[in-house]
Design a protein around this motif. Structure first.
Motif: not given
Ligand code: TXA
Ligand code: MG
Length: 349
Positions: A76-79, A99-104, A110-117, A180-186
């Motif tokens: 689900l992620t590019t990285g 939270v990771l970079p979104r795969h196309g 799902v991601t509300a337009g964000l480039e992360t997932v 859950s704890t939401v952790l942004d890794l981007t």
């Protein structure tokens, strides 16, 4: 889909039925170890639209995608930064969302337009069985109406969503009780966007530079995690949350009870067992959150306690903020703060 909500058990035949419903674009609520989720096929845009409509959730609030394991998350992620696998080893399956970079391939809906997932591998056996049987990634927000407290039982789900969703699997009360704890890794350094079931202290063992996205952050940044609206998870009844040194706070609460009662308002109190004991006998309904010795129990009970007081149809709920800030207490304090419509900080005497 049907206008009736089917209540299912956790037997294998029910799991198979729920999985088939999800694969066909249905809306199925199911237990996770944190709270009940409202699942849909994450790759089915029509189903995702129906999900937002059923919850009354604004389209700018992104969903968490639930998968069975790290390999499925990787798709689900590019990285996937190296620390993500270390975190997965330590905390998956469990109450951690990364939270990771979104795969196309992941729909923007799902991601509300964000480039992360946001992705998570839940630990609850029913959630795991459902993911296995469905064989698809499941996008699932908490199974409540937008801005209501999250559901920790199937009855809570039905209270909010009966007739609006296809099925709910009743797996009994959830064990963690807060999300859950939401952790942004981007971001650099990584940031906790929402405290939750995995404590910040435990994350710091792997992420020493971890930052906490707090209420103190400039409001312009709120779009980072749109679900972090300052008021959220609320009862319908107005709720005033009191914080400060215990003695002064108790005095202020007792005064407010007297004042509100004299004004002809019905009032209820939400507090820990120790806080209630220290307040002494009160003439208003009181709901006990559990003991300050047991953060797990308080977290497990929090949303049910809020719903219980809400159901009493009072004019006002008074709540006393918990005294501790470590471990799960941080998530409990956070949810109390967000549930409040009025925040009263009592200064030191
Ligand atoms: O424990 C939980 O996380 C539960 C269970 C069902 O898994 N789910 C849950 O979902 O609480 P929800 O939708 O109620 O909350 C998801 C949170 C929201 O605050 C949302 O803004 C944030 O995660 N989120 C989702 N995707 C995000 C993204 N790409 N970037 C930043 N925040 C995101
Ligand atoms: Mg929610």
């Amino acid at each position: 889909m049907c206008g009736m909500t089917v209540v299912l058990g956790t037997d294998p035949a029910s799991i198979v039925r729920a999985a088939a419903c999800l694969r066909q674009g249905g809306l199925v609520a199911f237990p996770t170890e944190t709270v009940y989720g409202l699942g849909v096929h994450a790759m089915d845009v029509t189903a995702v639209h129906r999900l937002f409509a059923a919850k009354g959730r604004p389209a700018h609030d992104p969903l968490i995608v639930h998968v069975s394991n790290l390999d499925q998350a990787a798709v689900l992620t590019t990285g996937m930064p190296p620390v993500a696998s270390a975190l997965a080893n330590a905390f998956w399956p469990g109450p951690l969302t990364m939270v990771l970079p979104r795969h196309g391939a992941v729909p923007r809906e799902v991601t509300a337009g964000l480039e992360t997932v946001a992705v998570r591998v839940p630990a609850h056996p029913v959630a795991r069985a459902l993911l296995e049987a469905a064989g698809i990634p499941i996008a699932a927000p908490s199974a409540n109406l937008f801005s209501r407290p999250s559901p920790t039982t199937a009855a809570h789900v039905l209270e909010d969503l009966r007739g609006r969703i296809d099925m709910v699997i009743d797996g009994g009360p959830t064990s963690v009780g807060v999300e859950s704890t939401v952790l942004d890794l981007t971001s650099t350094p990584p940031r906790v966007l929402r405290p939750g079931g995995v404590s910040v202290e435990r994350l710091r063992a792997l992420l020493p530079h971890l930052e906490i996205f707090g209420a103190s952050v400039a409001s312009g940044e709120a779009a980072r995690s749109p679900g972090l609206l300052s008021q959220h998870y609320s009862p319908r009844t107005p709720m005033a949350l009191y914080s400060g040194t215990p003695d002064a706070t108790r005095l202020a609460i007792v005064r407010r009870i007297h004042q509100a009662t004299a004004d002809g308002l019905t009032v209820g109190l939400l507090a820990t067992r120790e806080q209630i004991a220290a307040l002494g006998p009160l003439s208003v309904p009181v709901v006990d959150l559990g003991s300050e010795q047991d953060a797990d129990a308080v977290a497990r009970r929090l949303y049910a306690a809020i719903r219980e007081l809400d159901a009493a149809n009072l004019d006002l709920i008074l709540a006393q903020q918990v005294a501790h800030t470590q471990g799960l207490w941080q998530a409990v304090a956070d949810r109390l703060t967000r549930a409040a419509t009025e925040r009263v900080a009592i200064p030191d005497p």
